[in-house]
Design a protein around this motif. Sequence first.
Motif, PDB file in Angstrom:
ATOM      1  N   GLU A  50       0.843  -1.243   0.209  1.00  0.00           N
ATOM      2  CA  GLU A  50       0.114   0.024  -0.125  1.00  0.00           C
ATOM      3  C   GLU A  50       0.764   1.331  -0.032  1.00  0.00           C
ATOM      4  O   GLU A  50       2.014   1.209   0.537  1.00  0.00           O
ATOM      5  N   SER A  51       0.335   2.370  -0.622  1.00  0.00           N
ATOM      6  CA  SER A  51       1.188   3.438  -0.711  1.00  0.00           C
ATOM      7  C   SER A  51       0.188   4.666  -0.432  1.00  0.00           C
ATOM      8  O   SER A  51      -0.843   4.593  -0.312  1.00  0.00           O
ATOM      9  N   THR A  52       0.926   5.677  -0.319  1.00  0.00           N
ATOM     10  CA  THR A  52       0.088   7.007   0.094  1.00  0.00           C
ATOM     11  C   THR A  52      -0.740   7.201  -1.426  1.00  0.00           C
ATOM     12  O   THR A  52      -0.114   7.030  -2.237  1.00  0.00           O
ATOM     13  N   PRO A  53      -1.735   8.180  -1.218  1.00  0.00           N
ATOM     14  CA  PRO A  53      -2.651   8.427  -2.335  1.00  0.00           C
ATOM     15  C   PRO A  53      -1.936   9.253  -3.416  1.00  0.00           C
ATOM     16  O   PRO A  53      -1.096  10.235  -2.915  1.00  0.00           O
ATOM     17  N   ALA A  54      -1.830   8.780  -4.568  1.00  0.00           N
ATOM     18  CA  ALA A  54      -1.154   9.697  -5.458  1.00  0.00           C
ATOM     19  C   ALA A  54      -1.876  10.528  -6.406  1.00  0.00           C
ATOM     20  O   ALA A  54      -3.280  10.068  -6.726  1.00  0.00           O
ATOM     21  N   TYR A  55      -1.469  11.715  -6.567  1.00  0.00           N
ATOM     22  CA  TYR A  55      -2.108  12.490  -7.634  1.00  0.00           C
ATOM     23  C   TYR A  55      -1.476  12.917  -8.938  1.00  0.00           C
ATOM     24  O   TYR A  55      -0.335  12.764  -8.898  1.00  0.00           O
ATOM     25  N   LYS A  56      -2.300  13.823  -9.818  1.00  0.00           N
ATOM     26  CA  LYS A  56      -1.722  14.417 -10.812  1.00  0.00           C
ATOM     27  C   LYS A  56      -1.656  15.715 -10.400  1.00  0.00           C
ATOM     28  O   LYS A  56      -2.678  16.350  -9.870  1.00  0.00           O
ATOM     29  N   ARG A  57      -0.597  16.571 -10.384  1.00  0.00           N
ATOM     30  CA  ARG A  57       0.013  17.922 -10.027  1.00  0.00           C
ATOM     31  C   ARG A  57      -0.550  18.430 -11.389  1.00  0.00           C
ATOM     32  O   ARG A  57       0.412  18.670 -12.277  1.00  0.00           O
ATOM     33  N   GLU A  58      -1.328  19.563 -11.543  1.00  0.00           N
ATOM     34  CA  GLU A  58      -1.430  20.355 -12.460  1.00  0.00           C
ATOM     35  C   GLU A  58      -1.300  21.996 -11.956  1.00  0.00           C
ATOM     36  O   GLU A  58      -2.164  22.266 -10.929  1.00  0.00           O
ATOM     37  N   GLU A  59      -0.654  22.777 -12.996  1.00  0.00           N
ATOM     38  CA  GLU A  59      -0.479  24.068 -12.406  1.00  0.00           C
ATOM     39  C   GLU A  59      -1.664  24.744 -13.265  1.00  0.00           C
ATOM     40  O   GLU A  59      -2.172  24.538 -14.235  1.00  0.00           O
ATOM     41  N   GLY A  60      -2.064  25.911 -12.331  1.00  0.00           N
ATOM     42  CA  GLY A  60      -3.151  26.642 -13.005  1.00  0.00           C
ATOM     43  C   GLY A  60      -2.849  28.320 -12.981  1.00  0.00           C
ATOM     44  O   GLY A  60      -1.861  28.488 -12.381  1.00  0.00           O
ATOM     45  N   ASP A  61      -3.538  29.000 -13.537  1.00  0.00           N
ATOM     46  CA  ASP A  61      -3.313  30.404 -13.700  1.00  0.00           C
ATOM     47  C   ASP A  61      -4.200  30.959 -12.555  1.00  0.00           C
ATOM     48  O   ASP A  61      -5.402  30.653 -12.273  1.00  0.00           O
ATOM     49  N   CYS A  62      -3.554  32.100 -12.261  1.00  0.00           N
ATOM     50  CA  CYS A  62      -4.544  32.829 -11.120  1.00  0.00           C
ATOM     51  C   CYS A  62      -4.980  34.279 -11.718  1.00  0.00           C
ATOM     52  O   CYS A  62      -3.970  34.958 -12.383  1.00  0.00           O
ATOM     53  N   VAL A  63      -6.136  34.652 -11.805  1.00  0.00           N
ATOM     54  CA  VAL A  63      -6.580  35.831 -12.275  1.00  0.00           C
ATOM     55  C   VAL A  63      -6.955  36.743 -11.020  1.00  0.00           C
ATOM     56  O   VAL A  63      -8.072  36.407 -10.506  1.00  0.00           O
ATOM     57  N   ILE A  64      -6.220  37.980 -10.564  1.00  0.00           N
ATOM     58  CA  ILE A  64      -6.718  38.697  -9.802  1.00  0.00           C
ATOM     59  C   ILE A  64      -7.239  40.174 -10.234  1.00  0.00           C
ATOM     60  O   ILE A  64      -6.715  40.781 -11.075  1.00  0.00           O
ATOM     61  N   ASP A  65      -8.344  40.605  -9.724  1.00  0.00           N
ATOM     62  CA  ASP A  65      -8.861  41.849 -10.238  1.00  0.00           C
ATOM     63  C   ASP A  65      -8.525  42.808  -9.224  1.00  0.00           C
ATOM     64  O   ASP A  65      -9.159  42.721  -7.962  1.00  0.00           O
ATOM     65  N   VAL A  66      -7.611  43.861  -9.509  1.00  0.00           N
ATOM     66  CA  VAL A  66      -7.168  44.733  -8.510  1.00  0.00           C
ATOM     67  C   VAL A  66      -7.574  46.401  -9.003  1.00  0.00           C
ATOM     68  O   VAL A  66      -7.006  47.044  -8.226  1.00  0.00           O
ATOM     69  N   GLY A  67      -7.949  46.244 -10.187  1.00  0.00           N
ATOM     70  CA  GLY A  67      -8.354  47.808 -10.653  1.00  0.00           C
ATOM     71  C   GLY A  67      -7.333  48.206 -11.441  1.00  0.00           C
ATOM     72  O   GLY A  67      -6.400  47.634 -11.728  1.00  0.00           O
ATOM     73  N   ALA A  68      -7.708  49.290 -12.081  1.00  0.00           N
ATOM     74  CA  ALA A  68      -6.872  49.870 -13.376  1.00  0.00           C
ATOM     75  C   ALA A  68      -5.229  50.055 -12.713  1.00  0.00           C
ATOM     76  O   ALA A  68      -4.588  49.897 -13.717  1.00  0.00           O
ATOM     77  N   LYS A  69      -5.219  50.639 -11.662  1.00  0.00           N
ATOM     78  CA  LYS A  69      -3.830  50.897 -11.212  1.00  0.00           C
ATOM     79  C   LYS A  69      -3.443  50.056 -10.103  1.00  0.00           C
ATOM     80  O   LYS A  69      -2.290  50.335  -9.562  1.00  0.00           O
ATOM     81  N   GLY A  70      -3.831  48.822  -9.915  1.00  0.00           N
ATOM     82  CA  GLY A  70      -3.502  47.915  -8.886  1.00  0.00           C
ATOM     83  C   GLY A  70      -2.198  47.294  -9.075  1.00  0.00           C
ATOM     84  O   GLY A  70      -1.904  47.086 -10.075  1.00  0.00           O
ATOM     85  N   LYS A  71      -1.788  46.777  -8.142  1.00  0.00           N
ATOM     86  CA  LYS A  71      -0.277  46.003  -8.304  1.00  0.00           C
ATOM     87  C   LYS A  71      -0.464  45.130  -7.097  1.00  0.00           C
ATOM     88  O   LYS A  71      -1.096  45.144  -5.869  1.00  0.00           O
ATOM     89  N   ILE A  72       0.456  43.935  -7.137  1.00  0.00           N
ATOM     90  CA  ILE A  72       0.351  42.866  -6.238  1.00  0.00           C
ATOM     91  C   ILE A  72       1.887  42.405  -6.166  1.00  0.00           C
ATOM     92  O   ILE A  72       2.849  42.661  -7.093  1.00  0.00           O
ATOM     93  N   LYS A  73       2.164  42.091  -5.162  1.00  0.00           N
ATOM     94  CA  LYS A  73       3.615  41.543  -4.740  1.00  0.00           C
ATOM     95  C   LYS A  73       3.734  39.845  -4.642  1.00  0.00           C
ATOM     96  O   LYS A  73       2.775  39.713  -3.606  1.00  0.00           O
TER      97      LYS A  73
END
Length: 118
Positions: A50-73
């Motif tokens: 028996e082994s630990t549960p295995a998964y498929k790892r999929e990367e996805g996109d993040c879309v953040i709505d911050v307004g016209a002059k917004g910034k994120i770090k």
Amino acid sequence: MKKKFFAPLIGAVVFGLSAYAGYRTYDAYHGVSESDLLLANAEALANSNESTPAYKREEGDCVIDVGAKGKIKLFGGTILEADATGKISFTGKVVCRGKGDLSCKPVECIDLYEVILN
């Protein structure tokens, strides 16, 4: 003369019986008692088939709505600015799907950035 001999002897016998009873009580309460469920779980973990549960790892996109002059770090230090629609898009989200061959820890978009206020 007999009282001087029997008093310490009786005291020693009482002390010895008390010590023995105390030790037996201590030993009885500190014994390890494993339940059947605990033993079954330990056996299942030790079983090499028996082994630990295995998964498929999929990367996805993040879309953040911050307004016209917004910034994120991003927590890696990179600063991203919003496009003309006020959205910032980056790849970093991790989705774990079943029936794969990797271990996986899901990552939500909110865990990857902080909003910078102007």
